[in-house]
Design a protein around this motif. Structure first.
Motif, PDB file in Angstrom:
ATOM      1  N   TRP B 125     -29.797 -11.343  67.459  1.00 49.64           N
ATOM      2  CA  TRP B 125     -30.460 -12.538  66.970  1.00 49.64           C
ATOM      3  C   TRP B 125     -31.831 -12.711  67.623  1.00 49.64           C
ATOM      4  CZ3 TRP B 125     -32.731 -17.100  68.152  1.00 49.64           C
ATOM      5  CH2 TRP B 125     -32.824 -18.048  67.119  1.00 49.64           C
ATOM      6  N   PHE B 126     -31.855 -12.621  68.961  1.00 51.37           N
ATOM      7  CA  PHE B 126     -33.112 -12.822  69.658  1.00 51.37           C
ATOM      8  C   PHE B 126     -34.066 -11.656  69.426  1.00 51.37           C
ATOM      9  CE2 PHE B 126     -33.083 -16.690  72.118  1.00 51.37           C
ATOM     10  CZ  PHE B 126     -31.751 -17.063  72.075  1.00 51.37           C
ATOM     11  N   ALA B 127     -33.523 -10.437  69.395  1.00 51.28           N
ATOM     12  CA  ALA B 127     -34.397  -9.281  69.222  1.00 51.28           C
ATOM     13  C   ALA B 127     -35.134  -9.349  67.885  1.00 51.28           C
ATOM     14  CB  ALA B 127     -33.577  -7.996  69.318  1.00 51.28           C
ATOM     15  N   SER B 128     -34.476  -9.926  66.864  1.00 55.96           N
ATOM     16  CA  SER B 128     -35.139  -9.983  65.560  1.00 55.96           C
ATOM     17  C   SER B 128     -36.256 -11.016  65.532  1.00 55.96           C
ATOM     18  CB  SER B 128     -34.117 -10.324  64.474  1.00 55.96           C
ATOM     19  OG  SER B 128     -33.695 -11.656  64.648  1.00 55.96           O
ATOM     20  N   ARG B 129     -36.338 -11.822  66.575  1.00 52.61           N
ATOM     21  CA  ARG B 129     -37.400 -12.826  66.614  1.00 52.61           C
ATOM     22  C   ARG B 129     -38.437 -12.512  67.677  1.00 52.61           C
ATOM     23  NH1 ARG B 129     -33.260 -14.519  64.373  1.00 52.61           N
ATOM     24  NH2 ARG B 129     -33.251 -16.247  62.888  1.00 52.61           N
ATOM     25  N   ILE B 130     -38.417 -11.284  68.173  1.00 55.60           N
ATOM     26  CA  ILE B 130     -39.365 -10.869  69.201  1.00 55.60           C
ATOM     27  C   ILE B 130     -40.029  -9.598  68.687  1.00 55.60           C
ATOM     28  CG2 ILE B 130     -39.606 -10.162  71.603  1.00 55.60           C
ATOM     29  CD1 ILE B 130     -36.988 -11.571  72.173  1.00 55.60           C
ATOM     30  N   PRO B 131     -41.380  -9.503  68.814  1.00 51.91           N
ATOM     31  CA  PRO B 131     -42.029  -8.311  68.285  1.00 51.91           C
ATOM     32  C   PRO B 131     -41.677  -7.064  69.084  1.00 51.91           C
ATOM     33  CG  PRO B 131     -43.601  -9.695  69.445  1.00 51.91           C
ATOM     34  CD  PRO B 131     -42.330 -10.458  69.397  1.00 51.91           C
ATOM     35  N   PHE B 132     -41.602  -5.955  68.378  1.00 62.61           N
ATOM     36  CA  PHE B 132     -41.415  -4.651  69.032  1.00 62.61           C
ATOM     37  C   PHE B 132     -42.677  -4.343  69.830  1.00 62.61           C
ATOM     38  CE2 PHE B 132     -39.374  -0.610  69.395  1.00 62.61           C
ATOM     39  CZ  PHE B 132     -40.422   0.296  69.544  1.00 62.61           C
ATOM     40  N   PRO B 133     -42.686  -3.747  71.002  1.00 60.66           N
ATOM     41  CA  PRO B 133     -41.514  -3.287  71.739  1.00 60.66           C
ATOM     42  C   PRO B 133     -40.912  -4.312  72.703  1.00 60.66           C
ATOM     43  CG  PRO B 133     -43.465  -2.512  72.831  1.00 60.66           C
ATOM     44  CD  PRO B 133     -43.939  -3.340  71.678  1.00 60.66           C
ATOM     45  N   LEU B 134     -41.456  -5.545  72.690  1.00 60.01           N
ATOM     46  CA  LEU B 134     -40.916  -6.562  73.595  1.00 60.01           C
ATOM     47  C   LEU B 134     -39.451  -6.844  73.286  1.00 60.01           C
ATOM     48  CD1 LEU B 134     -42.317  -8.045  75.866  1.00 60.01           C
ATOM     49  CD2 LEU B 134     -42.788  -9.915  74.322  1.00 60.01           C
ATOM     50  N   SER B 135     -39.070  -6.599  72.017  1.00 58.85           N
ATOM     51  CA  SER B 135     -37.689  -6.879  71.627  1.00 58.85           C
ATOM     52  C   SER B 135     -36.699  -5.974  72.340  1.00 58.85           C
ATOM     53  CB  SER B 135     -37.518  -6.693  70.118  1.00 58.85           C
ATOM     54  OG  SER B 135     -37.944  -5.402  69.744  1.00 58.85           O
TER      55      SER B 135
END
Lengths: 211, 282
Positions: B125-135
């Motif tokens: 859930w959180f990774a989908s709301r954080i830009p790559f590569p920060l996710s």
């Protein structure tokens, strides 16, 4: 009440609070309260469920704010650390262990402060938190003799222990104890408990007079 | 007071305006006190910061942490505690301390430390709301921060093993939920008929626990037994967040379709309540 309060007196003397009952030794407030309860004495038996909830909430407030502020002042305020805490903490140990252990403890406490969001607080902010906590306790106590009117409970013991320590421990400055002294009903509360439960002991235990 | 107030916070799902407790506390308080907040939900562009969320921005100030944000709003005359007596104000502080000490560790554990929950629900859930590569980095850091907090505040002797700490924090959390339930009783809010700061905090902590669908749900199951607390959360969602739910649903179009309940959470814009499918795996 007397058992738990005595536990706090030994904490003030610098030792972990403990009680001896027959062959058993129980230490720390939480287990002491549970142990005494199992023996059939509980201070909060007379409270209903809502009052018990309130009592637990206020106990957490004291732990959350007063205890953390005490730790902060001891270990994160440079003046106090340098003049008092390091020396006192390391005093039972020989050199260099006294320094190493003191620094280690300081590091541990700072880590904890950072984890709960107190890492960036200044001393003034901490003192303001203490003031807010004392204000809440003062408002809750009002003009009653104890927090739940006529009978003391675990909350009274806990609050007495912390306030008494704050009022009587010598630190580099008086700011912390001044915050507590602003609230006359809290001062009267401490004095009342000290007189009622400690002064009739005679010379047996340490009882420092509250000025 | 005319200065626009903007709040950056984590977005919503499962029928909630936000799944992040602290963000939810601020949003609820703003609704209760009538503060006109413009909510900027964090998405996976590089716009805005993610640390220390929720963050309130005005023309001259940036405020973070719920307690400070609420204080700031009060100073701007958005005060939900106006009607409370001094004693009720004191009770508010005490109950908030109870929530933070007894309930928060178990909530953090349920979301961020319990492996099944973290890897199947929270992290995606959180990774989908954080830009790559920060996710790839930030969710792990948040998880470590949560574990750290739990161990540093509760992992003291005589509890040495994580498992013992876990058992203790869940025991404490269940007791805290029971205490809250006793205190609320049959009232609509904790202090009478109008919601206040304490209601915002309780809602913020309880609602994600109540609504988010997890594989490992012991605390959630306990909460669901306390019907007055569930009714409390539902009432607030219905009364204060009904119109916003349609807006928040748009943000939940993730690229990854996570198949554990959210995919089936259809937020029909014409209806005000989300249709929840009861997940049988719970």
């Amino acid at each position: 009440m007397s058992l738990v309060a005595e536990a706090f007196v030994s904490q003030i003397a610098g030792k972990v609070p403990f009680i001896h009952v027959g062959n058993q030794v129980v230490s720390e407030l939480g287990p002491i309260v549970q142990f005494v309860k199992a023996k059939g004495h509980s201070l909060s038996d007379g409270l209903d469920e809502v009052q018990k909830a309130e009592m637990k909430a206020y106990m957490e407030l004291v732990n959350n704010m007063l205890l953390t502020a005490e730790l902060y002042l001891q270990w994160c305020d440079e003046a106090t650390v340098g003049e008092i805490t390091h020396a006192r903490y390391g005093s039972p140990y020989p050199w260099p262990l006294n320094h190493i252990l003191a620094y280690q403890k300081q590091w541990e406490v700072r880590r904890k402060m950072k984890a709960i969001g107190w890492g960036k607080k200044t001393l003034d902010q901490v003192l303001e938190d203490v003031d807010q906590c004392c204000q809440a306790l003062s408002q809750r106590l009002g003009t009653q003799p104890y927090f739940f009117n006529k009978q003391p409970t675990e909350l009274d013991a806990l609050v007495f222990g912390h306030l008494y320590t704050i009022l009587t421990t010598q630190l580099t400055s008086d700011e912390l104890s001044e915050k507590v002294k602003n609230y006359s009903n809290l001062l009267a509360f401490c004095r009342r408990i000290e007189q009622h439960y400690f002064e009739d002991r005679g010379k047996g235990s340490s009882s420092i007079r509250l000025s | 007071m005319a200065a626009p107030l903007e709040l950056s916070c984590w977005g919503g799902g499962w029928g909630l305006p936000s799944v992040h407790s602290e963000s939810l506390v601020v949003m609820a308080y703003a609704k209760f006190s009538g503060a006109p907040l413009k909510v900027n939900v964090i998405d996976n562009t590089w716009r805005g910061s993610r640390g220390d969320v929720p963050i309130l921005t005005t023309k001259d100030n940036i405020v973070s942490q719920p307690a400070k944000i609420l204080n700031f709003l009060r100073k701007q005359k958005y005060n939900a505690d106006y009607e409370l007596s001094a004693r009720q104000g004191a009770d508010t502080l005490a109950y908030i301390a109870l929530l933070e000490e007894k309930l928060l560790p178990a909530v953090l554990h349920t979301f961020w430390v319990e492996n099944d929950n973290y890897f199947t629900v929270t992290k995606p859930w959180f990774a989908s709301r954080i830009p790559f590569p920060l996710s790839l980095i930030l969710p792990g850091r948040m998880s470590k921060g949560a574990l750290n907090r739990i161990l540093l505040t509760r992992g003291e002797p005589p509890l040495y093993h994580l498992r013992e700490v876990e058992a203790q924090i869940y025991r404490d959390a269940k007791e805290c939920l029971n205490l809250l339930s006793h205190r609320l009783g049959t009232s609509q809010f904790f202090f009478g008929d109008m919601p206040s700061t304490l209601d915002a905090y309780v809602f913020g902590f309880l609602a994600p626990l109540y609504k988010v669908r997890f594989p490992k749900v012991q605390l959630q199951e306990h909460l669901k037994q306390l019907s007055n607390l569930c009714r409390f959360c539902d009432d607030i969602l219905n009364s204060y967040f009904r119109h916003s739910l349609g807006a928040f649903s748009c943000v939940n179009r993730n690229q990854q379709q996570t198949d554990f309940g959210e995919a089936s959470l259809l937020l029909d814009k014409k209806r005000s309540m989300p249709i929840c499918r009861n997940s049988p795996s719970l």
